[in-house]
Design a protein around this motif. Structure first.
Motif, PDB file in Angstrom:
ATOM      1  N   SER A 209       0.831  -1.192   0.000  1.00  0.00           N
ATOM      2  CA  SER A 209       0.000   0.000   0.000  1.00  0.00           C
ATOM      3  C   SER A 209       0.871   1.249   0.000  1.00  0.00           C
ATOM      4  N   LEU A 210       0.349   2.318  -0.583  1.00  0.00           N
ATOM      5  CA  LEU A 210       0.997   3.625  -0.479  1.00  0.00           C
ATOM      6  C   LEU A 210       0.489   4.389   0.738  1.00  0.00           C
ATOM      7  N   ALA A 211      -0.600   3.915   1.326  1.00  0.00           N
ATOM      8  CA  ALA A 211      -1.184   4.559   2.507  1.00  0.00           C
ATOM      9  C   ALA A 211      -0.408   4.186   3.759  1.00  0.00           C
ATOM     10  N   ASN A 212      -0.603   4.958   4.812  1.00  0.00           N
ATOM     11  CA  ASN A 212      -0.021   4.668   6.125  1.00  0.00           C
ATOM     12  C   ASN A 212       1.481   4.434   6.050  1.00  0.00           C
ATOM     13  N   GLY A 213       2.172   5.333   5.378  1.00  0.00           N
ATOM     14  CA  GLY A 213       3.623   5.238   5.306  1.00  0.00           C
ATOM     15  C   GLY A 213       4.104   4.056   4.487  1.00  0.00           C
ATOM     16  N   ALA A 214       3.303   3.644   3.513  1.00  0.00           N
ATOM     17  CA  ALA A 214       3.621   2.514   2.633  1.00  0.00           C
ATOM     18  C   ALA A 214       3.720   1.197   3.396  1.00  0.00           C
ATOM     19  N   ARG A 215       2.957   1.097   4.489  1.00  0.00           N
ATOM     20  CA  ARG A 215       2.920  -0.145   5.255  1.00  0.00           C
ATOM     21  C   ARG A 215       1.831  -1.054   4.694  1.00  0.00           C
ATOM     22  N   PRO A 216       2.053  -2.362   4.692  1.00  0.00           N
ATOM     23  CA  PRO A 216       1.062  -3.286   4.140  1.00  0.00           C
ATOM     24  C   PRO A 216      -0.118  -3.502   5.079  1.00  0.00           C
ATOM     25  N   PHE A 217      -1.202  -4.011   4.522  1.00  0.00           N
ATOM     26  CA  PHE A 217      -2.289  -4.531   5.334  1.00  0.00           C
ATOM     27  C   PHE A 217      -2.452  -5.997   4.948  1.00  0.00           C
ATOM     28  N   ALA A 218      -3.096  -6.768   5.793  1.00  0.00           N
ATOM     29  CA  ALA A 218      -3.203  -8.205   5.561  1.00  0.00           C
ATOM     30  C   ALA A 218      -4.656  -8.626   5.454  1.00  0.00           C
ATOM     31  N   MET A 219      -4.890  -9.670   4.650  1.00  0.00           N
ATOM     32  CA  MET A 219      -6.232 -10.220   4.488  1.00  0.00           C
ATOM     33  C   MET A 219      -6.225 -11.702   4.826  1.00  0.00           C
ATOM     34  N   ILE A 220      -7.293 -12.143   5.450  1.00  0.00           N
ATOM     35  CA  ILE A 220      -7.461 -13.551   5.807  1.00  0.00           C
ATOM     36  C   ILE A 220      -8.491 -14.160   4.863  1.00  0.00           C
ATOM     37  N   GLU A 221      -8.184 -15.343   4.355  1.00  0.00           N
ATOM     38  CA  GLU A 221      -9.078 -16.031   3.426  1.00  0.00           C
ATOM     39  C   GLU A 221      -8.931 -17.536   3.631  1.00  0.00           C
ATOM     40  N   HIS A 222      -9.921 -18.294   3.212  1.00  0.00           N
ATOM     41  CA  HIS A 222      -9.905 -19.759   3.227  1.00  0.00           C
ATOM     42  C   HIS A 222      -9.682 -20.341   4.623  1.00  0.00           C
ATOM     43  N   VAL A 223     -10.504 -19.912   5.558  1.00  0.00           N
ATOM     44  CA  VAL A 223     -10.439 -20.397   6.936  1.00  0.00           C
ATOM     45  C   VAL A 223     -11.230 -21.697   7.036  1.00  0.00           C
ATOM     46  N   ILE A 224     -10.590 -22.749   7.531  1.00  0.00           N
ATOM     47  CA  ILE A 224     -11.283 -24.034   7.685  1.00  0.00           C
ATOM     48  C   ILE A 224     -10.659 -24.847   8.814  1.00  0.00           C
ATOM     49  N   THR A 225     -11.511 -25.484   9.599  1.00  0.00           N
ATOM     50  CA  THR A 225     -11.096 -26.478  10.584  1.00  0.00           C
ATOM     51  C   THR A 225     -11.930 -27.724  10.323  1.00  0.00           C
ATOM     52  N   LEU A 226     -11.285 -28.874  10.234  1.00  0.00           N
ATOM     53  CA  LEU A 226     -12.011 -30.124  10.010  1.00  0.00           C
ATOM     54  C   LEU A 226     -12.987 -30.390  11.155  1.00  0.00           C
ATOM     55  N   ASP A 227     -14.132 -30.968  10.828  1.00  0.00           N
ATOM     56  CA  ASP A 227     -15.170 -31.239  11.829  1.00  0.00           C
ATOM     57  C   ASP A 227     -14.632 -31.976  13.050  1.00  0.00           C
ATOM     58  N   ALA A 228     -13.790 -32.967  12.844  1.00  0.00           N
ATOM     59  CA  ALA A 228     -13.275 -33.791  13.946  1.00  0.00           C
ATOM     60  C   ALA A 228     -12.413 -32.989  14.926  1.00  0.00           C
ATOM     61  N   PHE A 229     -11.975 -31.799  14.513  1.00  0.00           N
ATOM     62  CA  PHE A 229     -11.066 -31.009  15.352  1.00  0.00           C
ATOM     63  C   PHE A 229     -11.688 -29.707  15.846  1.00  0.00           C
ATOM     64  N   ARG A 230     -12.970 -29.519  15.604  1.00  0.00           N
ATOM     65  CA  ARG A 230     -13.619 -28.276  16.031  1.00  0.00           C
ATOM     66  C   ARG A 230     -13.810 -28.253  17.541  1.00  0.00           C
ATOM     67  N   ARG A 231     -13.964 -27.044  18.044  1.00  0.00           N
ATOM     68  CA  ARG A 231     -14.179 -26.776  19.471  1.00  0.00           C
ATOM     69  C   ARG A 231     -12.960 -27.126  20.317  1.00  0.00           C
ATOM     70  N   ARG A 232     -11.791 -27.035  19.721  1.00  0.00           N
ATOM     71  CA  ARG A 232     -10.531 -27.242  20.449  1.00  0.00           C
ATOM     72  C   ARG A 232      -9.698 -25.973  20.480  1.00  0.00           C
ATOM     73  N   GLY A 233     -10.222 -24.892  19.923  1.00  0.00           N
ATOM     74  CA  GLY A 233      -9.498 -23.631  19.910  1.00  0.00           C
ATOM     75  C   GLY A 233      -8.500 -23.489  18.771  1.00  0.00           C
ATOM     76  N   LEU A 234      -8.559 -24.384  17.788  1.00  0.00           N
ATOM     77  CA  LEU A 234      -7.581 -24.339  16.700  1.00  0.00           C
ATOM     78  C   LEU A 234      -7.750 -23.114  15.817  1.00  0.00           C
ATOM     79  N   SER A 235      -8.987 -22.746  15.495  1.00  0.00           N
ATOM     80  CA  SER A 235      -9.202 -21.542  14.685  1.00  0.00           C
ATOM     81  C   SER A 235      -8.653 -20.319  15.391  1.00  0.00           C
ATOM     82  N   GLN A 236      -8.908 -20.228  16.680  1.00  0.00           N
ATOM     83  CA  GLN A 236      -8.395 -19.111  17.467  1.00  0.00           C
ATOM     84  C   GLN A 236      -6.872 -19.109  17.460  1.00  0.00           C
ATOM     85  N   ALA A 237      -6.277 -20.270  17.585  1.00  0.00           N
ATOM     86  CA  ALA A 237      -4.816 -20.368  17.631  1.00  0.00           C
ATOM     87  C   ALA A 237      -4.174 -19.977  16.304  1.00  0.00           C
TER      88      ALA A 237
END
Length: 150
Positions: free
Chosen positions: A67-95
């Motif tokens: 980016s040219l904004a904010n002193g030419a510092r980058p920004f980040a985007m998150i995409e394709h978030v997935i946790t397998l069903d067998a591993f949900r509710r263990r805090g993996l997405s949060q981690a």
């Protein structure tokens, strides 16, 4: 273990993406390998994974945008978030999200939104994750802003 994906993770990341996007066309082995190599070598793309007992259980893509904004510092985007069903509710997405946020800070991403980060504070249910995937979640240092597609 939360870590950056490497060349050897291609098959397991593809399995995660098949769960996330079951209607995507299947890639040939050659196209998948070439694309994966480019992703792993791209300094602005970071595929973050959670590995549990040798199996990748969760992943997402953190992409830095120059980016040219904010002193030419980058920004980040998150995409394709997935946790397998067998591993949900263990805090993996949060981690994995926390790992990516810390990485974005280390890579000097800027903060333009003063709202408290709520995404990294809890693990989404499957329906919440799918709903979020309909939009683009933009990470700007310690906070997120969600933009819905037009």
């Amino acid at each position: 273990m939360i870590r950056l994906a490497n060349q050897q993770d291609l098959a397991q990341v593809q399995k995660l993406y098949q769960v996330l996007r079951p209607h995507d066309p299947e890639l040939s082995a050659e196209v998948a390998a070439q694309t994966w190599r480019r992703l792993c070598e791209d300094s602005n793309t970071h595929i973050i994974v959670a590995e549990v007992e040798g199996q990748l259980a969760s992943t997402y893509s953190l992409t830095l945008n120059l980016s040219l904004a904010n002193g030419a510092r980058p920004f980040a985007m998150i995409e394709h978030v997935i946790t397998l069903d067998a591993f949900r509710r263990r805090g993996l997405s949060q981690a994995v999200l926390k790992y990516g946020i810390e990485l974005a800070w280390q890579l000097d991403c800027y903060n333009t939104n003063r709202h408290k980060d709520v995404i990294a504070q809890r693990e989404f249910s499957a329906s919440e994750t799918r709903q979020r995937m309909k939009g683009i979640v933009t990470l700007r240092s310690s906070s997120f802003t969600q933009y819905q597609k037009c």
